[in-house]
Design a protein around this motif. Structure first.
Motif, mmCIF file in Angstrom:
data_model
loop_
_atom_site.group_PDB
_atom_site.id
_atom_site.type_symbol
_atom_site.label_atom_id
_atom_site.label_comp_id
_atom_site.label_asym_id
_atom_site.label_seq_id
_atom_site.Cartn_x
_atom_site.Cartn_y
_atom_site.Cartn_z
ATOM 1 N N ARG A 105 -37.778 -33.533 14.803
ATOM 2 C CA ARG A 105 -39.067 -34.235 14.830
ATOM 3 C C ARG A 105 -39.723 -34.208 13.456
ATOM 4 N NH1 ARG A 105 -40.106 -31.148 19.546
ATOM 5 N NH2 ARG A 105 -41.759 -30.061 18.426
ATOM 6 N N ALA A 106 -39.704 -33.043 12.807
ATOM 7 C CA ALA A 106 -40.310 -32.937 11.485
ATOM 8 C C ALA A 106 -39.543 -33.769 10.464
ATOM 9 C CB ALA A 106 -40.349 -31.468 11.051
ATOM 10 N N LEU A 107 -38.213 -33.780 10.569
ATOM 11 C CA LEU A 107 -37.398 -34.559 9.637
ATOM 12 C C LEU A 107 -37.710 -36.042 9.753
ATOM 13 C CD1 LEU A 107 -35.118 -34.630 7.550
ATOM 14 C CD2 LEU A 107 -33.484 -34.721 9.440
ATOM 15 N N ALA A 108 -37.928 -36.519 10.984
ATOM 16 C CA ALA A 108 -38.257 -37.931 11.177
ATOM 17 C C ALA A 108 -39.555 -38.289 10.466
ATOM 18 C CB ALA A 108 -38.366 -38.243 12.666
ATOM 19 N N LYS A 109 -40.545 -37.375 10.495
ATOM 20 C CA LYS A 109 -41.810 -37.635 9.810
ATOM 21 C C LYS A 109 -41.635 -37.640 8.299
ATOM 22 C CE LYS A 109 -44.955 -35.689 13.298
ATOM 23 N NZ LYS A 109 -46.002 -34.674 13.548
ATOM 24 N N VAL A 110 -40.870 -36.682 7.778
ATOM 25 C CA VAL A 110 -40.694 -36.593 6.331
ATOM 26 C C VAL A 110 -39.937 -37.806 5.800
ATOM 27 C CG1 VAL A 110 -39.596 -35.287 4.468
ATOM 28 C CG2 VAL A 110 -40.832 -34.084 6.264
ATOM 29 N N ILE A 111 -38.848 -38.179 6.480
ATOM 30 C CA ILE A 111 -38.037 -39.314 6.031
ATOM 31 C C ILE A 111 -38.854 -40.597 6.032
ATOM 32 C CG2 ILE A 111 -36.071 -40.781 6.640
ATOM 33 C CD1 ILE A 111 -35.262 -38.188 5.324
ATOM 34 N N ASP A 169 -24.289 -35.680 12.968
ATOM 35 C CA ASP A 169 -24.866 -36.208 11.743
ATOM 36 C C ASP A 169 -26.386 -36.208 11.853
ATOM 37 O OD1 ASP A 169 -24.823 -37.675 9.178
ATOM 38 O OD2 ASP A 169 -25.607 -39.310 10.397
ATOM 39 N N SER A 170 -27.067 -35.564 10.887
ATOM 40 C CA SER A 170 -28.521 -35.487 10.938
ATOM 41 C C SER A 170 -29.161 -36.851 10.745
ATOM 42 C CB SER A 170 -29.030 -34.507 9.881
ATOM 43 O OG SER A 170 -28.620 -34.908 8.581
ATOM 44 N N GLY A 171 -28.470 -37.742 10.007
ATOM 45 C CA GLY A 171 -28.989 -39.100 9.859
ATOM 46 C C GLY A 171 -29.050 -39.813 11.191
ATOM 47 N N ILE A 203 -32.214 -41.703 16.017
ATOM 48 C CA ILE A 203 -32.463 -41.585 17.453
ATOM 49 C C ILE A 203 -33.869 -41.052 17.710
ATOM 50 C CG2 ILE A 203 -31.733 -40.450 19.579
ATOM 51 C CD1 ILE A 203 -28.889 -40.370 18.348
ATOM 52 N N ALA A 204 -34.273 -40.018 16.950
ATOM 53 C CA ALA A 204 -35.604 -39.434 17.134
ATOM 54 C C ALA A 204 -36.695 -40.458 16.865
ATOM 55 C CB ALA A 204 -35.774 -38.226 16.216
ATOM 56 N N GLN A 205 -36.524 -41.279 15.827
ATOM 57 C CA GLN A 205 -37.518 -42.303 15.515
ATOM 58 C C GLN A 205 -37.573 -43.362 16.611
ATOM 59 O OE1 GLN A 205 -36.125 -43.411 11.598
ATOM 60 N NE2 GLN A 205 -37.729 -42.219 10.597
ATOM 61 N N ALA A 206 -36.416 -43.726 17.186
ATOM 62 C CA ALA A 206 -36.398 -44.703 18.280
ATOM 63 C C ALA A 206 -37.090 -44.137 19.522
ATOM 64 C CB ALA A 206 -34.962 -45.104 18.605
ATOM 65 N N CYS A 207 -36.906 -42.844 19.788
ATOM 66 C CA CYS A 207 -37.613 -42.197 20.900
ATOM 67 C C CYS A 207 -39.119 -42.233 20.660
ATOM 68 C CB CYS A 207 -37.151 -40.746 21.056
ATOM 69 S SG CYS A 207 -35.452 -40.524 21.622
#
Length: 309
Positions: free
Chosen positions: A96-102, A132-134, A139-143
């Motif tokens: 979740r945090a990675l999605a915000k940072v990216i 793969d973290s990418g 997927i997290a952003q689509a959710c």
């Protein structure tokens, strides 16, 4: 201001009236606060009209007063490592945090993060399937954005198919990741192992989230996996309180109380090494009810350990 920024970061697009309602302010106050965010360097887009709203975009530079370039790269790389399971218990939070940072990283910093991730090799590989973290980020952003997702999926029998889903949640279970989603073409809720998933692409099509037929996503995954046919049905009477046993087996089994200091542990598994490991980690006496293969497995393992000492 911080609450407004947090809401903009947790959802791709907010209708103006809904966002003002969440903040408890008037549309005029909301417009003024958005202007303040822009002055601080946050690229907030606005659309006018009855259905108008606000959306946080990636900027040409990292927003000020938060992180400098080196800190942003360090955090993104660390989150990718944690998302891969290097640190137990924080994988889902890291995604979740990675999605915000990216989302707010300028392209030049994204390239640095990708380079570090691509050309860095961990000295001790994990014992679970690599994800793969990418792909996790997509997927997290689509959710988060309630956006339909398309990908290729390989089933247990090796059959590869294309899927179109309405993603709901990512669930980390042990060393594996699962996507809980509504399968648009099969008209049913499904779980997908992310390590069997490839080429995830957000389609841009939005959807209204459906009600999940379970208490939460983690419970849904547990119930679905428990229903999958397995090779062994394990039943063991353990002379330890059910609460203590549940702490060790987590969602991999069920411990039913059989008294104040005993319980019956049940598991459905394909191999016997995992039940043997869990029974050893519980640190209590136990009796194997079934299957007979587990008794033979434990006897052979015990004899090997005795010979070793």
């Amino acid at each position: 201001m911080l609450r407004l920024l947090s809401l903009l970061q947790t959802h791709r697009y907010w209708p103006g009236e809904e966002l003002a309602g969440r903040l408890g302010v008037s549309p005029r106050t909301l417009r003024r606060d958005v202007d303040r965010l822009r002055e601080l360097g946050y690229p907030v887009d606005a659309t006018r009209g009855v259905a108008g709203g606000y959306q946080l975009q990636a900027g040409a530079a990292l927003p000020p007063l938060l992180l400098d370039d080196e800190e942003a790269v360090a955090i993104a790389v660390s989150l990718r490592t944690a998302a891969g399971g290097a640190v137990s218990g924080i994988e889902e939070t890291s995604v979740r945090a990675l999605a915000k940072v990216i989302q707010v990283l300028p392209p030049r910093l994204r390239r640095r993060v990708d380079a570090l991730h691509t050309y860095t090799v961990p000295s001790i590989p994990g014992d679970g399937p690599r994800v793969d973290s990418g792909a996790l980020t997509v997927i997290a952003q689509a959710c988060r954005d309630d956006e339909r997702l398309r990908f290729r999926y390989t089933s247990r029998d090796g059959t590869a198919t294309g899927r179109l889903v309405e993603p709901y949640r990512l669930v980390s279970r042990g060393r594996r990741w699962y996507l809980v989603a509504w399968d648009v073409e099969r008209h049913d809720w499904r779980t997908f192992r992310v390590d069997r998933l490839s080429e995830p692409v957000a389609t841009g099509a939005r959807f209204r989230p459906r009600e999940l037929p379970a208490e939460d996503a983690a419970t849904f995954v547990h119930e679905r996996l428990a229903a999958v046919p397995t090779r062994y049905h394990v039943v063991v009477d353990v002379r330890a309180p059910a609460a203590d046993v549940e702490k060790q087996v987590w969602t991999w089994g069920t411990a039913e109380p059989a008294g104040p200091a005993s319980c019956r542990l049940t598991m459905n598994v394909d191999t016997l090494d995992w039940p043997a490991f869990l029974l050893g980690s519980i640190g209590a006496e136990f009796d194997v009810v079934e299957p007979a293969e587990l008794r033979d497995y434990l006897r052979e393992m015990g004899e090997r350990f005795v010979r070793s000492v």
